[in-house]
Design a protein around this motif. Structure first.
Motif, short mmCIF file in Angstrom:
data_model
loop_
_atom_site.label_atom_id
_atom_site.label_comp_id
_atom_site.label_asym_id
_atom_site.label_seq_id
_atom_site.Cartn_x
_atom_site.Cartn_y
_atom_site.Cartn_z
N TYR A 63 -6.43 72.51 -0.17
CA TYR A 63 -7.67 71.75 0.01
C TYR A 63 -8.75 72.24 -0.96
O TYR A 63 -8.89 73.44 -1.21
CB TYR A 63 -8.18 71.88 1.44
CG TYR A 63 -7.35 71.10 2.44
CD1 TYR A 63 -7.70 69.81 2.80
CD2 TYR A 63 -6.22 71.68 3.02
CE1 TYR A 63 -6.94 69.09 3.71
CE2 TYR A 63 -5.46 70.97 3.93
CZ TYR A 63 -5.82 69.68 4.27
OH TYR A 63 -5.05 68.98 5.16
N HIS A 64 -9.51 71.27 -1.47
CA HIS A 64 -10.67 71.55 -2.31
C HIS A 64 -11.92 71.36 -1.47
O HIS A 64 -12.09 70.33 -0.81
CB HIS A 64 -10.70 70.62 -3.52
CG HIS A 64 -9.51 70.73 -4.40
ND1 HIS A 64 -9.47 71.50 -5.53
CD2 HIS A 64 -8.27 70.17 -4.31
CE1 HIS A 64 -8.30 71.41 -6.11
NE2 HIS A 64 -7.54 70.60 -5.39
N PRO A 93 -15.07 71.73 -4.40
CA PRO A 93 -14.58 70.34 -4.25
C PRO A 93 -14.27 69.71 -5.61
O PRO A 93 -14.81 70.12 -6.64
CB PRO A 93 -15.72 69.62 -3.53
CG PRO A 93 -16.93 70.44 -3.84
CD PRO A 93 -16.48 71.86 -3.98
N LEU A 94 -13.40 68.71 -5.59
CA LEU A 94 -13.08 67.98 -6.81
C LEU A 94 -14.28 67.13 -7.23
O LEU A 94 -15.02 66.62 -6.39
CB LEU A 94 -11.85 67.09 -6.60
CG LEU A 94 -10.53 67.83 -6.36
CD1 LEU A 94 -9.43 66.84 -6.02
CD2 LEU A 94 -10.15 68.66 -7.57
N TYR A 118 -14.24 59.20 -6.08
CA TYR A 118 -13.81 60.60 -6.15
C TYR A 118 -12.45 60.70 -5.47
O TYR A 118 -12.06 59.85 -4.66
CB TYR A 118 -14.81 61.52 -5.47
CG TYR A 118 -15.18 61.09 -4.07
CD1 TYR A 118 -14.40 61.47 -2.97
CD2 TYR A 118 -16.28 60.27 -3.84
CE1 TYR A 118 -14.72 61.05 -1.69
CE2 TYR A 118 -16.60 59.84 -2.56
CZ TYR A 118 -15.82 60.24 -1.50
OH TYR A 118 -16.13 59.83 -0.24
N ASN A 123 -9.74 66.65 -0.34
CA ASN A 123 -11.06 66.92 -0.93
C ASN A 123 -12.09 66.87 0.17
O ASN A 123 -12.26 65.84 0.84
CB ASN A 123 -11.37 65.88 -2.01
CG ASN A 123 -12.49 66.34 -2.93
OD1 ASN A 123 -12.80 67.53 -3.00
ND2 ASN A 123 -13.09 65.41 -3.66
N SER A 184 -19.20 70.88 -7.00
CA SER A 184 -18.16 70.42 -7.92
C SER A 184 -18.74 70.34 -9.33
O SER A 184 -19.96 70.36 -9.53
CB SER A 184 -17.64 69.04 -7.50
OG SER A 184 -18.62 68.06 -7.72
#
Length: 607
Positions: A63-64, A93-94, A118, A123, A184
């Motif tokens: 997980y991001h 996060p991405l 996104y 995410n 991010s």
């Protein structure tokens, strides 16, 4: 005070756990790392070591933007595990992949619609960081009201260029009273957007007659910001701003004339009238015959032969248009005003004045119907130039005699229609005393005509909108439904429409209803209809004593769709012998609500 074991997060979303010397309790113990945060816990054991520390443990986080709890467990020789210490880390996060910015239609001056895309799988984020330049000021704020990647931002300033707009997903976590925040990166292309400026306020217009004899004297009396300044801009954009026709001047071989346009000076440059102008206008009849004498070898195609020099007197005396307005309501960033002048819907001129100009004076050289629109525009910064919405379009008419007719803004009130007969109706309405001298346009259209097939159409006059100046509506068709709209009119100008009024004409009903018996249990009904009439269907009903229900009532036996035929008939069967019946045929209209006629068209019969 020694450093504990180290936990770091790499750019590829891997968690790196390193054992430090202070974490080593005894060489016989086993050191295990526990990683919690996802749906299950993960355990990793450090390799056995003696004098040198083992290699770090590498965990690829799925997980991001999620926080992970990393715990170091020490297992002694008795297989008893003891948590040594824990560290919380937050993955990044991405980033946002693409951004779209649109006007918020209810309020494009202050609102925009953001739409971001996104990666959604694995995410995690809690808010979105929006950064941008508001003119020369840098702004940033955290926003959380995104639904399916969309949100409305309604606090921007009108007319401002917002540039370098970027979005970052933000993850936040709180653990042991400490807050972790990760942003991010920015991978999308920075955006820019200019909000719409507010329009100018209190736009007004005034038409002033021009005295040609004193024009040279008066032309220098206007302030530069009100007349000469805007006229400079007009001259740069288009030589003839208000007319596509060249000015009417004597067609002689000399350049002496009154110029209609500005030169580079601040005053109108005029030259004196040529010596022959006044003398020719005052010449006697005999002199005119001498001047107009044509040589015997004159050819019409000979362009070098001079013709009559006497100009035709101008049929229209130009008038002066004075337009004033106030700047848009603050806070609005704007750089000037656009002025649009449209004549007879086929010639439009666009002019531009500076933001300090609030008055515009121009000469209208031709009569006709004009439309004037003043809008604000904003152009500073790197964003595209945007103009305001039109606050109000002013329409007016200049008659050939120079009379100014203002725009009609009033619409007729309390419009009513009184049906006088099956083919005529009378329209009435109320208007203010100021508009009492105005003429009117009564527009009538049939609502039932389009509901019929063209081959079966029983009316044709009002199938398209018909305009009339009379309040009496004629040539109506019984059974049809109509809509009436009333306009006030002054000269060629037409005001706004009234609220539409709908009325219906009751059908005339059938005639010559006849019954033909076919024995004890059947009859044939036949009838005619009037030539003038519109209806949807015939309804055939009968009334008799029903022995099964022990009641007597009207019941529908049959419905027949309307046709262009003037006669119709229907066969009624399954009647009771020696029984008393009443039959009735009515016409039903297309209108809403339906109208029918007539209950009196009945016939009695005993089988």
């Amino acid at each position: 005070n020694a450093e504990p074991f180290q936990v770091t997060v790499r750019e590829d979303n891997c968690i790196i756990v390193s054992l430090e010397a202070s974490d080593v309790v005894s060489s016989s113990s086993v050191y295990v790392v526990k990683i919690a945060g996802e749906s299950k816990n993960y355990f990793f054991q450090f390799e056995e070591f003696n004098s040198t520390l083992p290699a770090p443990v590498v965990f690829s986080a799925k997980y991001h933007g999620l926080y992970y709890i990393v715990t170091l467990l020490v297992v002694n020789s008795n297989m008893v595990s003891k948590p040594s210490r824990s560290i919380t880390v937050l993955t990044k996060p991405l980033p946002v992949s693409s951004v779209s910015i649109y006007d918020y239609k209810p309020s494009p001056e202050t609102g925009v619609l953001f739409e971001i895309q996104y990666p959604e799988k694995y995410n995690v984020f809690t808010r979105v960081n929006i950064s941008y330049w508001e003119g020369k000021d840098y702004r940033t704020m955290l926003y959380k009201d995104f639904f399916k990647g969309k949100t409305v931002f309604n606090h921007w300033l009108p007319g401002i260029c917002y540039s370098n707009i970027t979005f970052q997903l933000v993850s936040e976590a709180t653990f042991n009273k400490s807050t972790l925040v990760e942003y991010s990166g920015v991978q999308h292309e920075p955006k820019q957007h200019r909000t719409v400026p507010y329009p100018p306020r209190n736009i007004s217009i005034q038409i002033v007659p021009i005295n040609r004899n004193n024009w040279e004297e008066h032309s220098g009396n206007f302030a530069e910001e009100s007349f000469m300044g805007p006229q400079e801009i007009i001259r740069k954009e288009k030589l003839s701003p208000f007319s596509n026709q060249p000015p009417k001047i004597p067609s002689a071989n000399t350049s002496s004339a009154w110029p209609d346009y500005r030169s580079n000076s601040t005053q109108y440059e005029t030259t004196s009238q040529p010596y022959w102008w006044s003398n020719e206008a005052e010449s006697s009849e005999g002199e005119e015959e001498f001047v107009n004498a044509v040589s015997s070898d004159y050819k019409p195609n000979d362009v070098n032969t001079p013709g009559k020099l006497t100009p035709e007197p101008p049929s229209f005396v130009p008038v002066q248009m004075v337009v004033t307005w106030l700047p848009p309501k603050p806070p609005t960033a704007f750089d000037g005003f656009h002025i649009s002048i449209e004549r007879e819907e086929n010639s439009t001129d666009f002019l531009t004045v500076s933001e300090d100009t609030h008055k515009f004076v121009a000469e209208l050289k031709e009569p006709g119907k004009y439309k004037l629109c003043v809008t604000t525009f904003s152009s500073s910064g790197s964003c595209e130039v945007r103009g305001s919405q039109s606050a109000k379009t002013l329409s007016f008419y200049i008659s050939p005699t120079g009379e100014w007719i203002e725009e009609l803004t009033e619409k007729p009130q309390h419009v009513t229609v009184t049906v006088l007969s099956s083919t005529t109706a009378l329209t009435s309405w109320t208007a203010s005393q100021e508009s009492g001298n105005n003429s009117t346009i009564v527009s009538v259209v049939s609502l039932t005509c389009q509901k019929q097939k063209e081959s079966q159409r029983l009316e044709k006059h009002y199938c398209t909108e018909v305009n009339s100046s009379s309040s009496l509506i004629e040539n109506l068709v019984p059974g049809a439904q109509y809509q009436v709209v009333v306009y006030l009119r002054k000269g060629p100008l037409v005001g706004p429409p009234s609220d539409p009024v709908t009325f219906s004409i009751v059908p005339t009903g059938i005639k010559d209803l006849t019954l033909y018996p076919l024995g004890p249990t059947a009859v044939v009904l036949s009838w005619n209809r009037p030539f003038l009439g519109v209806f949807r269907k015939y309804v055939v009903e009968m009334f008799y004593f029903n022995p099964s229900t022990m009641t007597s009532e009207w019941t529908t036996y049959y419905e027949i769709a309307a046709t262009v035929s003037l006669t119709a008939s229907v066969r009624i069967t399954n009647l009771l012998p020696a029984w008393y019946y009443n039959f009735r045929v009515t016409m039903v209209t297309w209108g809403d609500p339906e109208l029918s006629c007539c209950d009196s068209s009945t016939i009695s019969f005993i089988t």
